[in-house]
Design an enzyme around this catalytic site. Structure first.
Site, PDB file in Angstrom:
ATOM      1  CG  HIS A  96      37.948  39.821  49.596  1.00 14.48           C
ATOM      2  ND1 HIS A  96      37.218  40.481  48.629  1.00 14.48           N
ATOM      3  CD2 HIS A  96      38.820  40.718  50.072  1.00 14.48           C
ATOM      4  CE1 HIS A  96      37.649  41.720  48.518  1.00 14.48           C
ATOM      5  NE2 HIS A  96      38.613  41.901  49.384  1.00 14.48           N
ATOM      6  CG  ASP A 157      39.774  45.172  38.995  1.00 14.25           C
ATOM      7  OD1 ASP A 157      40.418  45.002  37.941  1.00 14.25           O
ATOM      8  OD2 ASP A 157      38.633  45.648  39.017  1.00 14.25           O
ATOM      9  CD  GLU A 268      38.729  47.028  35.499  1.00 19.45           C
ATOM     10  OE1 GLU A 268      38.586  47.930  36.353  1.00 19.45           O
ATOM     11  OE2 GLU A 268      39.009  45.849  35.799  1.00 19.45           O
TER      12      GLU A 268
END
Length: 515
Positions: A96, A157, A268
């Protein structure tokens, strides 16, 4: 005839030389290393890809280790070969990374997902924790710890990332204002250094290595095991979204929520640019307190700011939790008709981004270039930044989510390698763009990269004191500027734990053999 034959032979020799220059050479000594896993010298192309989809560096080999010992044996062998080998090593978790950080051009990529070892073990009691492999995905840790009514305190997240990957950066999400990043919730690590040594480290044992590795961008060691702090896990989540048209009001409410004892467990924010019919889109998963007004709400092309909140609870606490939420919401200054709520399971909330991943994959929109830009901005300059960027550089649309929320620096340990702005409160601003392949328009890679460059230039010109999160630079001078006063300490740690700069070559901070 002889001339033609010689010409053909010369041509074939040239082709052979060219091919040899393009194909990485394979040190024969790697093939004879005493390891339980194995090297792959042919199927290496997957190790030259990552989530960023912008860089592709082919390694000479991919190591599929079965143990930390396999990794140590390989790194130590390359260390003993000395700087003349030019071999480097990159640890690759779930792939990632964004800009080739987990790649090793003509080097060795370690496929961490092959790593085997002691099974994940949850320890209950007064100080609950879980011992996990550095290759473990956070989503798997969530499922296993929930069997014991426990869960890690801090998240990212997106949960389909490896422990070693996030701890090498920081690991930030909406819980960070209270618990700090993931690197603030680690008790112990097992690390393979750039010399091929397997070292256990913690706050009290080999502490310098411990703090070097946390947020160290993979420069000082490869994380093979970690001990993560846990807390009692809730069963349910109240998930809330409210909208603002004024950035100053939005920021003031956010900062109020992260100061003192907040009702909410997660906060957030994100920016919405020229999105029409947004609230109607939310209605499939969120309920409005005022459906009639919400259905008539129009953004009119304005830039909007969304505050996203979550309150964890158990079913028997619902009445009191609802009252706490309404009391806290009454102190906010959002647009009254834009209060949207949803009630979901704890797992469903934490794994929410994976749902989007499934949808994007089904449309062929997941494996596209991701020119992300993640910034840490001092609170004192966030209003200037917003004025310069939102509605100025970004006017018509965004090419992905734009996150923006404040965190408390006091929750971060200043002994780690992470570089932060010099204020007690700073904002994470993340431009999570996806580029349309082959496009030359505003959704194309070149346009987004140009946009990112303009944002960074404005930050520099206006002296906003911005630091990059998940940083990536191409010159030594840029890295020095990024680290600032921490540069000398960073170099010292590098010379101690990876003196030949074998590890994490994709970061391009040090050349092999720099020490």
């Amino acid at each position: 005839m002889h001339f033609l034959r010689n010409l053909i032979i010369l041509f074939l020799i040239c082709i052979a030389i060219k091919i040899n220059l393009c194909v990485p050479t394979i040190p024969s000594s790697l093939k004879t290393l005493p390891i339980d896993g194995h090297f792959d010298f042919k199927q290496v192309h997957h190790a030259a890809k990552d989530f960023g989809n912008r860089y592709s560096f082919l390694p000479s080999a991919v190591l599929h280790p079965k143990s930390a010992s396999d990794i140590a044996t390989t790194v130590k062998h390359i260390w003993e070969m000395g700087p003349g080998s030019h071999l480097t090593v990159a640890a690759r978790g779930h792939g990632h990374s964004l800009q080739g950080q987990a790649q090793a051009h003509r080097g060795v990529v370690i496929n961490m997902e092959s790593l085997q070892g002691p099974k994940m073990k949850v320890h209950t009691g007064n100080f609950p924790h879980v011992d996990v492999s550095g290759s473990e995905l956070w989503i798997n840790i969530l499922h296993e710890t929930l069997k014991h009514g426990l869960a890690p305190k801090s998240w990212t997240d997106y949960l389909h990332l490896t422990v070693g990957g996030t701890l090498s950066n920081a690991g930030i999400s909406g819980q960070a204002f209270r618990h700090g990043p993931q690197i603030s919730n680690v008790r112990q690590l097992e690390v393979v250094t750039g010399k091929g040594e397997v070292v256990n480290c913690s706050e009290k044992q080999n502490s310098d290595l411990f703090y070097s590795v946390l947020g160290g961008l993979g420069q000082f060691g490869i994380i093979t095991r970690a001990r993560i702090s846990l807390e009692p896990a809730p069963k349910m989540v109240k998930w809330i979204r409210v909208l603002y048209t004024d950035f100053a009001t939005f920021a003031k409410d956010q900062e109020m929520l992260i100061s003192g004892e907040s009702t909410f467990d997660y906060t957030e924010g994100f920016v919405i640019i020229n999105r029409t019919g947004l609230l109607n889109n939310w209605r499939s998963s969120f309920n409005s307190n005022d459906s009639a007004q919400a259905s008539h709400f129009k953004s009119d092309g304005r830039t909007l700011f969304c505050l996203e909140l979550a309150k964890y609870f158990n079913p028997e606490e619902m009445a009191i939790v609802n009252q706490e939420i309404m009391t806290s919401l009454s102190q906010l200054n959002h647009i009254p008709s834009t209060l949207f709520q949803s009630q979901v399971s704890y797992i469903e909330f934490l794994d929410r981004v994976h749902i989007s991943e499934i949808k994007l994959r089904s449309k062929g929109l997941w494996e596209v270039p991701h020119p992300w830009l993640n910034l840490l901005i001092p609170r004192s300059n966030i209003h200037i930044f917003a004025q310069l960027v939102f509605g100025n550089i970004l006017t018509n649309t965004s090419n992905g989510p734009i996150l923006i929320y404040p965190v408390n620096k006091s929750k971060w340990d200043n002994r780690t390698s992470v570089v932060l702005p010099e204020e007690d409160v700073f904002y994470l601003v993340a431009f999570l763009s996806s580029a349309a392949p082959s496009s030359t328009g505003s959704d194309g890679l070149e346009h987004i990269l140009s946009q990112n460059k303009r944002i960074l230039e404005l930050c520099e010109i206006d002296g906003l004191g911005v630091k990059q999160y998940l940083p990536h630079y191409s010159t030594n001078g840029e890295w020095r500027s990024h680290f600032g006063p921490q540069w000398e300490a960073f170099v010292h740690r590098k010379s101690t734990y990876d003196p030949l700069a074998i590890l994490a070559p994709g970061q391009r901070i040090f050349q092999k053999g720099f020490g």
